[in-house]
Design an enzyme around this catalytic site. Sequence first.
Site, PDB file in Angstrom:
ATOM      1  N   PHE A  28       0.545  -1.994  -0.669  1.00  0.00           N
ATOM      2  CA  PHE A  28      -0.488  -2.933  -0.687  1.00  0.00           C
ATOM      3  C   PHE A  28      -1.520  -2.269  -1.662  1.00  0.00           C
ATOM      4  CE2 PHE A  28       0.644  -4.536   3.242  1.00  0.00           C
ATOM      5  CZ  PHE A  28       1.225  -5.940   2.797  1.00  0.00           C
ATOM      6  N   ASP A 161      -5.400  10.481  10.580  1.00  0.00           N
ATOM      7  CA  ASP A 161      -4.237  10.582   9.562  1.00  0.00           C
ATOM      8  C   ASP A 161      -4.520  11.992   8.761  1.00  0.00           C
ATOM      9  OD1 ASP A 161      -1.901  10.050   8.633  1.00  0.00           O
ATOM     10  OD2 ASP A 161      -2.781   8.775   7.132  1.00  0.00           O
TER      11      ASP A 161
END
Length: 459
Positions: A28, A161
């Site tokens: 995206f 992350d």
Amino acid sequence: MGCRLSCTSEGGLRDEYILGQKIGEGAFAQVRLCTHKKTGEKRCVKLLHKPYPRQDFETEIAIMEEVCNGGCDNIVRFYQHYEDNYFYYSVMENLRYTIQHGAHEYVSLSVCFPPCASSGGELFDTLASPQPLTEMEIADIMRQMLTACAYIHKVGIVHRDLKPQNLLFAAKGSNVVKMIDFGLSYKMPKGEMLDDPCGTPEFVAPEMILGKYGSKVDIWACGVILFMMLFGEMPFAAANEEALWQRIVEHQPDFKKVAQRAGYNPSEGALDLLKKLLTKKPRHRPTAEEAARHKWIKEMTQPTAMPVLLEPIPQDVRRKGRLATIDVKKKHDEMVKQQVPHPPQHNQIDKLQEELDEEYKHRKQGRLASLAVKKQKETDGAHREERDSSLKVPPAVEHAAPPTQPAVERGEERKTTRTRTAGYQNFMTELEKLRAQYETIKEDSGELDAMGPVDEKRP
């Protein structure tokens, strides 16, 4: 956690920035270089196509506004965010100044700044360099990583992350490391734990796989990165994700065998920190502040450290580490593609951006035309006023004012006015009487003339 997005005017981003070369894209997302129009400063803008969940973008913006404000030198700087009909935009510090050969790499959504040959670059871009990498450089990298972790953990934010792709050098030749990409970050409610697994599987902590977890998952990820820098391979590897998670929860790395395969024996201090960071139980794992104060990091980062006495890590180990990182990223990209049902095509995002650029040009030309018309009207109006003023008859010269009379009270002034009015009326009445008498005399005089001369001798 979320934030209220500020509504920007049409073309807000393009009013303040000139969009430049694309340096990466994902499911995206797309990342471009941009230039601030007023200052000329080079920055990066991350574009998220609007199928991307609005709440996730609001959460990321809220976190970046809190921790990417310049309070920590080891966290990327965040500047502004914008929104239009098709995209969300976030403008950040540029850690990639040039791109050789115009090449870029297609990356997963979680990677904000994709790998490319550039000034600065990802942590493991340096593994391809022929320059020797010693434990002193590794300790300095770890110190900065842990400093950034301590900064975000202090305000209750967990990154979730951490991996080599999300740690960048500030510039080519710089030893300053910066943490980026807060797309999966979350602000933990005080006294509560998280339970949704996320991140890159090879860097996931055991407690995230088992259920409840907290900020210590970032410390585990730092341990995985340290393992890769020392040995050039992942501490846990398996054929599939399920087997990988089982090894992460149940197995411990055999450091002696790994060292033999790498052909490099780390120092006792480096191994001690590595084992503490990769402790299975989070309560026994050090905090970021505690790990940053580890004896090995202090010794290696002191000005008195002797790099010439440190054995360089073999080039083969560094190449293997970089290849392992690339392999992990490819697997993660495939996983993201499977999870995203209908991601927009890259050429679709490019086409939308071209349409927005063209629309902005037309809108800008329209604004310029409107300004020109307005300016012309103002000029014509000024000329008209100047012409009208030149045609006006000069005002009559005022005569000298009569001498100032003493002030008269208001009652006396009214009385005087009434008296003057009554006198005038009397005068007109008397005048009318005189006129009537005159007419009478005139008539009598006419009758006498008709009778002839008067006989004076008549008695």
